[in-house]
Design a protein around this motif. Structure first.
Motif, PDB file in Angstrom:
ATOM      1  N   ILE A 182     -66.958 -33.550 -23.590  1.00 35.28           N
ATOM      2  CA  ILE A 182     -65.596 -33.893 -23.995  1.00 35.28           C
ATOM      3  C   ILE A 182     -65.282 -35.324 -23.611  1.00 35.28           C
ATOM      4  N   HIS A 183     -65.682 -35.715 -22.424  1.00 31.49           N
ATOM      5  CA  HIS A 183     -65.362 -37.060 -21.959  1.00 31.49           C
ATOM      6  C   HIS A 183     -66.529 -38.015 -22.137  1.00 31.49           C
ATOM      7  N   GLY A 184     -67.720 -37.602 -21.777  1.00 31.74           N
ATOM      8  CA  GLY A 184     -68.893 -38.448 -21.925  1.00 31.74           C
ATOM      9  C   GLY A 184     -68.759 -39.766 -21.195  1.00 31.74           C
ATOM     10  N   VAL A 185     -69.326 -40.775 -21.782  1.00 26.54           N
ATOM     11  CA  VAL A 185     -69.309 -42.126 -21.219  1.00 26.54           C
ATOM     12  C   VAL A 185     -68.062 -42.833 -21.747  1.00 26.54           C
ATOM     13  N   GLU A 186     -67.359 -43.543 -20.857  1.00 27.00           N
ATOM     14  CA  GLU A 186     -66.175 -44.270 -21.316  1.00 27.00           C
ATOM     15  C   GLU A 186     -66.568 -45.273 -22.400  1.00 27.00           C
ATOM     16  N   SER A 187     -65.626 -45.732 -23.149  1.00 27.93           N
ATOM     17  CA  SER A 187     -65.902 -46.547 -24.336  1.00 27.93           C
ATOM     18  C   SER A 187     -66.501 -47.916 -23.992  1.00 27.93           C
ATOM     19  N   ARG A 188     -67.176 -48.458 -24.979  1.00 26.18           N
ATOM     20  CA  ARG A 188     -67.755 -49.794 -24.860  1.00 26.18           C
ATOM     21  C   ARG A 188     -66.634 -50.820 -24.613  1.00 26.18           C
ATOM     22  N   GLN A 189     -65.476 -50.594 -25.226  1.00 25.13           N
ATOM     23  CA  GLN A 189     -64.353 -51.503 -25.035  1.00 25.13           C
ATOM     24  C   GLN A 189     -63.883 -51.501 -23.577  1.00 25.13           C
ATOM     25  N   LYS A 190     -63.889 -50.334 -22.934  1.00 23.31           N
ATOM     26  CA  LYS A 190     -63.510 -50.266 -21.521  1.00 23.31           C
ATOM     27  C   LYS A 190     -64.561 -50.961 -20.660  1.00 23.31           C
ATOM     28  N   PHE A 191     -65.833 -50.782 -21.012  1.00 21.90           N
ATOM     29  CA  PHE A 191     -66.886 -51.504 -20.293  1.00 21.90           C
ATOM     30  C   PHE A 191     -66.624 -53.009 -20.408  1.00 21.90           C
ATOM     31  N   HIS A 192     -66.370 -53.471 -21.634  1.00 25.74           N
ATOM     32  CA  HIS A 192     -66.142 -54.894 -21.849  1.00 25.74           C
ATOM     33  C   HIS A 192     -64.948 -55.382 -21.035  1.00 25.74           C
ATOM     34  N   ALA A 193     -63.855 -54.653 -21.058  1.00 24.81           N
ATOM     35  CA  ALA A 193     -62.650 -55.074 -20.332  1.00 24.81           C
ATOM     36  C   ALA A 193     -62.944 -55.236 -18.844  1.00 24.81           C
ATOM     37  N   LYS A 194     -63.687 -54.306 -18.268  1.00 24.34           N
ATOM     38  CA  LYS A 194     -64.030 -54.386 -16.846  1.00 24.34           C
ATOM     39  C   LYS A 194     -64.974 -55.562 -16.577  1.00 24.34           C
ATOM     40  N   ILE A 195     -65.951 -55.733 -17.461  1.00 18.67           N
ATOM     41  CA  ILE A 195     -66.960 -56.787 -17.268  1.00 18.67           C
ATOM     42  C   ILE A 195     -66.325 -58.164 -17.423  1.00 18.67           C
ATOM     43  N   VAL A 196     -65.495 -58.353 -18.445  1.00 16.21           N
ATOM     44  CA  VAL A 196     -64.884 -59.664 -18.654  1.00 16.21           C
ATOM     45  C   VAL A 196     -63.956 -59.994 -17.488  1.00 16.21           C
ATOM     46  N   GLU A 197     -63.208 -59.022 -16.998  1.00 15.95           N
ATOM     47  CA  GLU A 197     -62.338 -59.274 -15.839  1.00 15.95           C
ATOM     48  C   GLU A 197     -63.168 -59.641 -14.608  1.00 15.95           C
ATOM     49  N   PHE A 198     -64.274 -58.927 -14.396  1.00 15.59           N
ATOM     50  CA  PHE A 198     -65.166 -59.198 -13.269  1.00 15.59           C
ATOM     51  C   PHE A 198     -65.676 -60.637 -13.310  1.00 15.59           C
ATOM     52  N   TYR A 199     -66.183 -61.062 -14.479  1.00 16.77           N
ATOM     53  CA  TYR A 199     -66.755 -62.401 -14.583  1.00 16.77           C
ATOM     54  C   TYR A 199     -65.697 -63.503 -14.653  1.00 16.77           C
ATOM     55  N   ILE A 200     -64.527 -63.224 -15.194  1.00 16.44           N
ATOM     56  CA  ILE A 200     -63.433 -64.205 -15.168  1.00 16.44           C
ATOM     57  C   ILE A 200     -63.061 -64.499 -13.713  1.00 16.44           C
ATOM     58  N   ASN A 201     -62.994 -63.450 -12.902  1.00 12.18           N
ATOM     59  CA  ASN A 201     -62.676 -63.635 -11.475  1.00 12.18           C
ATOM     60  C   ASN A 201     -63.759 -64.432 -10.763  1.00 12.18           C
ATOM     61  N   ILE A 202     -65.022 -64.119 -11.054  1.00 17.14           N
ATOM     62  CA  ILE A 202     -66.131 -64.856 -10.433  1.00 17.14           C
ATOM     63  C   ILE A 202     -66.124 -66.315 -10.891  1.00 17.14           C
ATOM     64  N   ALA A 203     -65.907 -66.527 -12.181  1.00 14.80           N
ATOM     65  CA  ALA A 203     -65.949 -67.882 -12.745  1.00 14.80           C
ATOM     66  C   ALA A 203     -64.829 -68.755 -12.199  1.00 14.80           C
ATOM     67  N   ASN A 204     -63.700 -68.154 -11.935  1.00 14.74           N
ATOM     68  CA  ASN A 204     -62.577 -68.883 -11.337  1.00 14.74           C
ATOM     69  C   ASN A 204     -62.310 -70.219 -12.039  1.00 14.74           C
ATOM     70  N   GLY A 205     -62.384 -70.191 -13.369  1.00 14.40           N
ATOM     71  CA  GLY A 205     -62.111 -71.393 -14.150  1.00 14.40           C
ATOM     72  C   GLY A 205     -63.287 -72.336 -14.312  1.00 14.40           C
ATOM     73  N   ASN A 206     -64.426 -72.028 -13.725  1.00 13.34           N
ATOM     74  CA  ASN A 206     -65.593 -72.907 -13.799  1.00 13.34           C
ATOM     75  C   ASN A 206     -66.493 -72.639 -15.000  1.00 13.34           C
ATOM     76  N   VAL A 207     -66.221 -71.560 -15.716  1.00 11.17           N
ATOM     77  CA  VAL A 207     -66.935 -71.245 -16.955  1.00 11.17           C
ATOM     78  C   VAL A 207     -65.849 -70.949 -17.989  1.00 11.17           C
ATOM     79  N   PRO A 208     -65.923 -71.569 -19.167  1.00 13.43           N
ATOM     80  CA  PRO A 208     -64.888 -71.328 -20.175  1.00 13.43           C
ATOM     81  C   PRO A 208     -64.730 -69.838 -20.505  1.00 13.43           C
TER      82      PRO A 208
END
Length: 126
Positions: free
Chosen positions: A9-35
């Motif tokens: 019924i639930h399975g693996v969360e969506s690819r979009q949720k994966f992307h949202a988590k990953i982009v937030e993770f790397y935006i925080n790491i980049a701290n403005g140093n990567v576009p």
């Protein structure tokens, strides 16, 4: 067999949720140093790959389904993900791939160059 039965019924969360988590993770790491546009595009590449792995592991390891139902950010600190980062940056932003790569993999410039040399030596063995 229906996908609903295959993935539960639930399975693996969506690819979009994966992307949202990953982009937030790397935006925080980049701290403005990567576009942000580079982080966003790279995050989609990583999300597609990691999501596919999770779906495969969810089926392959039924006793670990809870573990593979949602992205764990610690899984991004993995050599395969680092390879994706380096490959993407070398393919699309060669002039700054060392600068951006060292930020996203969280290594100093010198550590990144050593890492790059060791991975090339490893790949040359095959």
């Amino acid at each position: 067999m229906s996908l609903r039965l295959l993935f539960g019924i639930h399975g693996v969360e969506s690819r979009q949720k994966f992307h949202a988590k990953i982009v937030e993770f790397y935006i925080n790491i980049a701290n403005g140093n990567v576009p942000k546009n580079i982080v966003n595009s790279l995050s989609w590449k990583i999300a597609n790959e990691v999501h596919g792995d999770y779906k495969r592991f969810w089926i392959q390891y039924p006793k670990s389904r809870k573990r593979y139902s949602k992205l764990l950010l610690k899984d991004l600190d993995h050599p395969q993900v680092h390879e994706q980062i380096i490959y993407y940056l070398k393919s699309n932003h060669l002039e700054k791939y060392v600068e951006y790569g060292s930020v996203l993999i969280e290594l100093s410039h010198e550590e990144f160059l050593k890492y790059e040399k060791s991975r090339e030596e490893f790949q040359d063995m095959f």
